[in-house]
Design a protein around this motif. Sequence first.
Motif, short mmCIF file in Angstrom:
data_model
loop_
_atom_site.label_atom_id
_atom_site.label_comp_id
_atom_site.label_asym_id
_atom_site.label_seq_id
_atom_site.Cartn_x
_atom_site.Cartn_y
_atom_site.Cartn_z
N ALA A 113 3.55 -12.73 -11.12
CA ALA A 113 3.06 -11.36 -11.08
C ALA A 113 3.30 -10.72 -9.71
CB ALA A 113 1.57 -11.33 -11.39
N VAL A 114 3.50 -9.42 -9.73
CA VAL A 114 3.39 -8.62 -8.51
C VAL A 114 1.91 -8.57 -8.15
CG1 VAL A 114 3.72 -6.34 -7.50
CG2 VAL A 114 5.42 -7.25 -9.09
N GLU A 115 1.57 -8.78 -6.85
CA GLU A 115 0.17 -8.95 -6.48
C GLU A 115 -0.30 -7.92 -5.46
OE1 GLU A 115 -1.06 -13.28 -6.00
OE2 GLU A 115 1.10 -13.43 -5.68
N ASN A 116 -1.53 -7.47 -5.66
CA ASN A 116 -2.26 -6.68 -4.67
C ASN A 116 -1.50 -5.42 -4.25
OD1 ASN A 116 -4.24 -8.68 -4.73
ND2 ASN A 116 -3.31 -9.79 -3.02
N VAL A 117 -1.43 -4.47 -5.18
CA VAL A 117 -0.79 -3.18 -4.92
C VAL A 117 -1.87 -2.10 -4.92
CG1 VAL A 117 0.87 -1.47 -5.75
CG2 VAL A 117 1.38 -3.93 -5.96
N THR A 118 -1.84 -1.25 -3.90
CA THR A 118 -2.78 -0.13 -3.81
C THR A 118 -2.00 1.18 -3.88
OG1 THR A 118 -4.35 -1.36 -2.44
CG2 THR A 118 -4.48 1.03 -2.36
N LEU A 119 -2.36 2.02 -4.84
CA LEU A 119 -1.81 3.36 -4.95
C LEU A 119 -2.94 4.35 -4.76
CD1 LEU A 119 0.48 2.95 -8.11
CD2 LEU A 119 1.10 2.61 -5.72
N GLU A 120 -2.81 5.24 -3.79
CA GLU A 120 -3.91 6.16 -3.49
C GLU A 120 -3.35 7.53 -3.10
OE1 GLU A 120 -7.77 6.42 -0.46
OE2 GLU A 120 -6.83 4.48 -0.89
N ASN A 121 -3.99 8.56 -3.62
CA ASN A 121 -3.57 9.93 -3.34
C ASN A 121 -2.10 10.13 -3.75
OD1 ASN A 121 -6.12 10.37 -2.21
ND2 ASN A 121 -5.41 9.90 -0.15
N ILE A 122 -1.86 9.91 -5.03
CA ILE A 122 -0.52 10.03 -5.59
C ILE A 122 -0.49 11.22 -6.55
CG2 ILE A 122 1.34 8.87 -6.83
CD1 ILE A 122 0.53 7.32 -4.34
N GLU A 123 0.44 12.12 -6.36
CA GLU A 123 0.62 13.25 -7.28
C GLU A 123 2.08 13.30 -7.72
OE1 GLU A 123 0.24 18.14 -7.48
OE2 GLU A 123 -0.77 17.02 -5.88
N ILE A 124 2.29 13.21 -9.03
CA ILE A 124 3.64 13.23 -9.57
C ILE A 124 3.71 14.28 -10.67
CG2 ILE A 124 5.53 11.91 -10.56
CD1 ILE A 124 4.14 9.37 -9.59
N ASN A 125 4.67 15.18 -10.54
CA ASN A 125 4.91 16.19 -11.57
C ASN A 125 6.11 15.76 -12.40
OD1 ASN A 125 6.74 18.99 -12.00
ND2 ASN A 125 4.63 19.07 -12.72
N TYR A 126 5.88 15.51 -13.69
CA TYR A 126 6.94 15.06 -14.59
C TYR A 126 7.42 16.23 -15.45
CZ TYR A 126 6.00 10.17 -13.47
OH TYR A 126 5.87 8.97 -12.82
N PRO A 127 8.68 16.14 -15.93
CA PRO A 127 9.22 17.26 -16.71
C PRO A 127 8.74 17.32 -18.14
CG PRO A 127 10.85 15.54 -16.54
CD PRO A 127 9.69 15.11 -15.69
N GLY A 128 8.28 16.15 -18.69
CA GLY A 128 7.97 16.12 -20.12
C GLY A 128 9.24 16.22 -20.95
N ARG A 129 9.12 16.88 -22.10
CA ARG A 129 10.25 17.10 -23.02
C ARG A 129 10.73 15.80 -23.67
NH1 ARG A 129 14.75 20.79 -20.26
NH2 ARG A 129 15.67 20.45 -22.34
N ALA A 130 9.93 14.73 -23.61
CA ALA A 130 10.31 13.50 -24.30
C ALA A 130 10.27 13.74 -25.81
CB ALA A 130 9.37 12.37 -23.92
N SER A 131 11.22 13.13 -26.49
CA SER A 131 11.32 13.32 -27.95
C SER A 131 11.44 11.97 -28.64
CB SER A 131 12.56 14.17 -28.26
OG SER A 131 12.87 14.11 -29.63
N LYS A 132 10.70 11.80 -29.72
CA LYS A 132 10.84 10.58 -30.52
C LYS A 132 12.24 10.47 -31.12
CE LYS A 132 6.04 9.70 -31.81
NZ LYS A 132 5.09 9.47 -32.92
N GLY A 133 12.88 11.59 -31.31
CA GLY A 133 14.23 11.57 -31.83
C GLY A 133 15.24 11.04 -30.83
N SER A 177 0.85 -1.19 0.00
CA SER A 177 0.00 0.00 0.00
C SER A 177 0.89 1.24 0.00
CB SER A 177 -0.90 0.01 1.24
OG SER A 177 -1.61 1.24 1.34
N ILE A 178 0.67 2.11 -1.00
CA ILE A 178 1.42 3.36 -1.09
C ILE A 178 0.41 4.50 -1.21
CG2 ILE A 178 3.14 4.67 -2.40
CD1 ILE A 178 4.32 2.04 -3.35
N LYS A 179 0.38 5.36 -0.21
CA LYS A 179 -0.65 6.40 -0.15
C LYS A 179 -0.04 7.76 0.21
CE LYS A 179 -4.36 3.25 1.28
NZ LYS A 179 -5.41 2.96 2.31
N ASN A 180 -0.69 8.80 -0.28
CA ASN A 180 -0.33 10.18 0.07
C ASN A 180 1.13 10.48 -0.29
OD1 ASN A 180 -2.94 10.39 1.22
ND2 ASN A 180 -2.17 9.60 3.17
N ILE A 181 1.39 10.43 -1.59
CA ILE A 181 2.73 10.63 -2.11
C ILE A 181 2.71 11.83 -3.07
CG2 ILE A 181 4.69 9.57 -3.30
CD1 ILE A 181 3.82 8.04 -0.80
N LYS A 182 3.66 12.73 -2.91
CA LYS A 182 3.79 13.86 -3.83
C LYS A 182 5.26 13.95 -4.25
CE LYS A 182 2.58 18.71 -4.49
NZ LYS A 182 1.96 19.92 -3.88
#
Length: 528
Positions: free
Chosen positions: A402-422, A360-365
């Motif tokens: 398989a990895v089993e029974n994972v709970t993710l709740e109240n998760i906020e992640i800010n990613y940088p973007g800028r991914a390029s197909k090149g 269980s992983i909760k309340n992550i920023k």
Amino acid sequence: MSKIKLKLFFIALLVSHFLIGFKCHAQKVTQSQKEFLITDYGSKADGKTVNTTAIQKAIDAAFKNKGGVVVFPKGIFLSGSIILKSNVTLYFEEESVLLGSTNPKDYFNMAFEGRPVSLKNDDNSQMALILGHKANNISLKGKGKIDGQGLKLALNIDSLHHAGIAVDPKYSIRRNRPNETMRPKLLRFSQCDNVLIEGLKAGEASCWGLSFELCSNLTLDNLTIVNRSYWNNDGIDITDCRNVKVTNCDINAADDGICLKSYYPGYYNDSVYIANCTIKSSASAIKFGTASFGGFKNVTIKDIKVLDTFRSAIALESVDGAFIENIDVSNIQAVNTGNAIFIRLGQRSGDKPGSIKNVSIKNIKVQVPFGRPDSNYDLRGPEVDFFHNPFPSSIVGLEGYAVENVTLENIEINYPGRASKGMAYIPLNRLNQVPEAVKDYPEFSMFGELPAYGFYVRHVNGLSMKNIKLTLEDADFRPAFVFDDVQNLKMEAVDLPKEKQKQLVFNNVVTAVLEDQLLEQKLEIKSK
């Protein structure tokens, strides 16, 4: 005097008598712990005299007394390896420093008899500045400092190797450094019970910092650990220990901040509580593995601040057959951190894979930067050797395991973007291009380029995602989620950038419960 006043007078007298008696009892308890001042045994606080023998004499005297407090007064005391014994406390007064010798000959590899056989001995040496073996009721306290002088010590070890005086048979030519078994840790306690370490400043080892194996009832509290002198500078390592509390610690480590390991089949970490800590790391902040032969269960991690960390804020890894179960992670704030969550079940060694379940992983920023978050470290974690876009969080098992029974709740992640197909590109109809990497060293970059910016999920049975918010600083051509070979998926209240389309990619997903707006974001594909 009235009856009421007389009654109050006698009550006050009784309370006063009780408090005086309690104070006297407390004084007797304190006095019963005899003090052994290291200077009385010949130690000199000049930072030059090697005081190993004198300090050990004070410890031995306290042990012979059936317990006592060995006191380090104000001053700088140079020493090699010392052995802590049962019922002995090392007390460091304010402005006292225990300084590790830079002469490798002042350290020895203690023979820890009666240990079970480890399946990974290459970095599991028993050499340290402070050693403890089967020592019970031991503690290190005070407001002083333990400084291992790790850089000077490691460079001296390196020089002795190149001079042919003390050759390291496992010397790393590729990385130009002595093997971990040649470099002393700061603390190394094995098979000890009832251990308390609190209030101290500690670090600058030539290898791991505070290291504990097969210990029980271990408490680490209010410590400031700076361990960034050399390679393999973990902050705290806990191996197959029971009933552990790590609280109120400030850790700055060139390698993993807090690392749980398991070297011994049939043994495992059980009932571990980690809370109210601040961690900076040129590797991962809190990690399970990579040594993972026994297991990890009943672990609580909460109220953690992560800063300027190169790899994962939370990494749960079983690659040597270990089980990981009943893990509760909550209230994690990570800024300038390379990866939020990494969960990996692999098979680097062992007859069959272990297991990961009930997490269980909760309340992550978490805020993930575009560049290296650990650029201010002199010794930085090694760069990957391929071009890549920013990595997502990953939850990845193995085909048939398989990895089993994972709970993710109240998760906020800010990613940088800028991914390029090149830069790097995996077409969504060729998800099998992502390698299984069954036997590889576990790390969030281990699969190479990944086809999602937010979460990459593969070989998972039972995943609940609720109140998940992903944001982008800049555009990213990849979808937010890729689910590949996933069963029993549930997603609700997922907040994604509005300008993107089809942000959920499904390949071989069985039984998924999604809200209406998420159904519109779903893209069902078939990998070639």
